[in-house]
Design an enzyme around this catalytic site. Sequence first.
Site, PDB file in Angstrom:
ATOM      1  N   GLU A 414     -59.877 -31.638  13.149  1.00 31.88           N
ATOM      2  CA  GLU A 414     -60.698 -30.721  12.314  1.00 31.88           C
ATOM      3  C   GLU A 414     -61.576 -31.289  13.254  1.00 31.88           C
ATOM      4  OE1 GLU A 414     -61.821 -30.711   8.450  1.00 31.88           O
ATOM      5  OE2 GLU A 414     -60.221 -30.767   7.779  1.00 31.88           O
TER       6      GLU A 414
HETATM    7  C1  NOJ Z   1     -62.981 -31.604   6.093  1.00 28.06           C
HETATM    8  C2  NOJ Z   1     -62.176 -31.034   4.713  1.00 28.06           C
HETATM    9  O1  NOJ Z   1     -60.976 -31.382   5.264  1.00 28.06           O
HETATM   10  C3  NOJ Z   1     -62.060 -29.313   4.980  1.00 28.06           C
HETATM   11  O2  NOJ Z   1     -61.611 -29.025   4.174  1.00 28.06           O
HETATM   12  C4  NOJ Z   1     -63.696 -29.140   5.406  1.00 28.06           C
HETATM   13  O3  NOJ Z   1     -64.144 -27.697   5.448  1.00 28.06           O
HETATM   14  C5  NOJ Z   1     -64.584 -30.311   5.928  1.00 28.06           C
HETATM   15  N1  NOJ Z   1     -64.290 -31.414   5.902  1.00 28.06           N
HETATM   16  C6  NOJ Z   1     -66.262 -29.281   6.052  1.00 28.06           C
HETATM   17  O4  NOJ Z   1     -66.636 -30.043   5.479  1.00 28.06           O
END
Ligand code: NOJ
Length: 570
Positions: A414
Site C-alpha cells: 500500500e
Molecule cells: C491502511 C489500510 O490497510 C487500508 O485499508 C486503508 O485504506 C489505508 N490504510 C488508508 O487509510
Amino acid sequence: MQPCCAVSVCHVFMLVLCLSAAEDFDWTKNNHGSFYYGTFPAGFSWGAGGSAYQTEGAWDKDGKGLSIWDVFSHKKGKIQLNDTGDSSCEGYYKIKDDISLMKDLRLNHYRFSIAWPRIIPTGVKSDHVNEKGIQYYDELIDHLLESNITPIVTLYHWDLPQVLQEKYGGWQNISMVNHFNDFANLCFEKFGDRVKHWITFNNPWSVAVEGYETGEHAPGMRLRGNGAYRAAHHIIKAHAKVWHTYDTQWREKQKGLVGISLSGDWGEPVDISNQKDIEAAERYVQFYLGWFATPIFHGDYPQVMKDFVGRKSVQQGLGTSRLPTFSPQEKSYIKGTCDFLGIGHFTTRYITHRNDPPGRSSNSYFTDRDLAELVDPRWPDPGSEWLYSVPWGFRRLLNFVKTQYGNPNIYVTENGVSEKMMCTELCDEWRIQYYKDYINEMLKAIRDGVNVKGYTAWSLLDKFEWDEGYSERFGLYYVDFRNKNKPRYPKASVQFYKRVISSNGFPNQREVENWKRKAVEMCSSSNQLLAADPLTSHMEMVTEIVVPTVCTLSILISAVLLMFLLRRRN
Ligand code: NOJ
C-alpha cells in the site's frame, strides 16, 4: 488515526536545521532534493489494490455472513456521516468492469482480500461453507489470470465474522488462531492452484490498536493498555500457524509464497544530535513495524518493547508485563514464517523523547512509548488528517527493513494519498506529485540494495475509508457514490501511473514532465463527463421509476373508467 501535534515555532526552526543535517545519514545516502531518473529492475511488478469490505458491497447477498464491520458501521456515530460499506463500489457485481480498468493501466498485479464471512458465514468452517462466496472469488481470480494480472490475495483485511466476535471476543481470544487457520486452509484448497501470493494479515497494527485499544475501528473495544498487545499476540500466532500450514501441506504442490503486510510510518528524530531523540525515533518504529516484524523474523518482540512495557507495568504495580510473552517453542515456531514482507507506507513523523509517567488508569500503547510525534507544517497534507507527504521517509523505512530483517523480499502492498474533497475533482496533480516522489524514493532504495519486488498503488478505486466513510478518497479512479451504478472515472493520476508502468520507471526529465502535463490536460475532459453525471442519473430515475409508475397508474385509471362506463350502460 494516531495522535500527533503540529510543531511549535521553535520546532519549525529546529526542523529546518534538522532537514539539512539529516542529509548526513550516510546509511540511506539520502539527498532530499534530487530526483533520480532511471528504471526499475526487469520483472518489477506494478499493481494497485483494494480490500473486500472497502469495495465489494453486497454485504448481505448470496449467503454472506455478517462481519464486525457490517455491525460496527450500522451503529450510529461510529463512521463519518454514518456511512456504511453496504454497497460501497458494488465491486461484487463489477468484476469485468474493474478488470478492464486494470488492463487499461497495464497492471502486473492486483491486490484484493477475501471476506472471511462471505465464504464461511459464521467464521467456523465446520458450520457451513458458502459455495456462492467461493464462486465469486473463483470468478475474480480466473478473470484476472485471463488478463495476465497476478492476484495477490490478503486473507484478513479486518472483516472478522461477527459470530466470532460475539462468541469469543474476537482477537482477544486464542481460539481465533485455529478458526483463522481453517479459513486459510480452505482458501489454499480452493484457490491455491491459481493464487501464488498470499498475505495472511493486512496491517495488524491497526486491528490491534484501533480495534481493541482506542475503539475507533471495529469491533470498537477500548481495552487500554492490554487489548492491543493481546490481540497482536494472537494475530502473530495465527500468522505463524497459517504459514506452517501452507509450508507443510501446500507448498510442494502449489509452489506459492506466504507473507504478511505490515504498516509503518517512518520516525525521524527531531534533533539528530540528541541521543534521547534518536532512541525515541527508533522506539517509534519498533513499536509500530517492529512489534510484528521482529517476532516474525527474529522470534520475539523488540527488546525495547519488552523493556518499556515491562517497566511501566511494574511501576503500575502489576505482577507481570502487559506485553505477553512467547515460550521458547513458540519463538522458534514463529521465527522465519515469512516468504516476503508486505509493506504499507504512507507518511512520516518527527519524534522527540517525552516522559509519560505511569498512572493507574492512563496507561496505553501510546504512553508506553515515552515519545511525542510532530509534523513539519510545510509538509503537504491534501487529504486524511494523518497523511503528510514526506517521500524521503519511505527510503529510510525500506532501508530499515533491509538492515533489521536480513534484506527480505519486499512487496509494497500500500502506498498512496487521499483527498478530502466531496466535490468532483479528477485533476489530482498533488496525487501525481505524491506518487512520483514516493516511487522515486523506492527506486533509490532499490539502488541502496533493498529487495523491493513490487509496488501496489493504494487504491485502484475510491472506496469506504473505515471510520472516515466516503469522505476520504484514495482512488486512482473516482467513484460516484451518489449514483447507484457507482460509475468509475479516471483521475489524472491514472494517466501518470500508466506511463510509469509502461516505462518501468522514470526515463528522463523531459518525458516525465510531459506525462504530468498531458495527464492534467486529459483530466479536464473527464471532469466534464462527471459533471454531466447528475443529469444521467436523473434520466435513469425517469426511465426506471417515473415511466413505469405513470404507465401503471394510466392502466389502473383506464380500467376504473372502463368499469364505470360499462356499469352505466347496464
Ligand atoms: C491502511 C489500510 O490497510 C487500508 O485499508 C486503508 O485504506 C489505508 N490504510 C488508508 O487509510
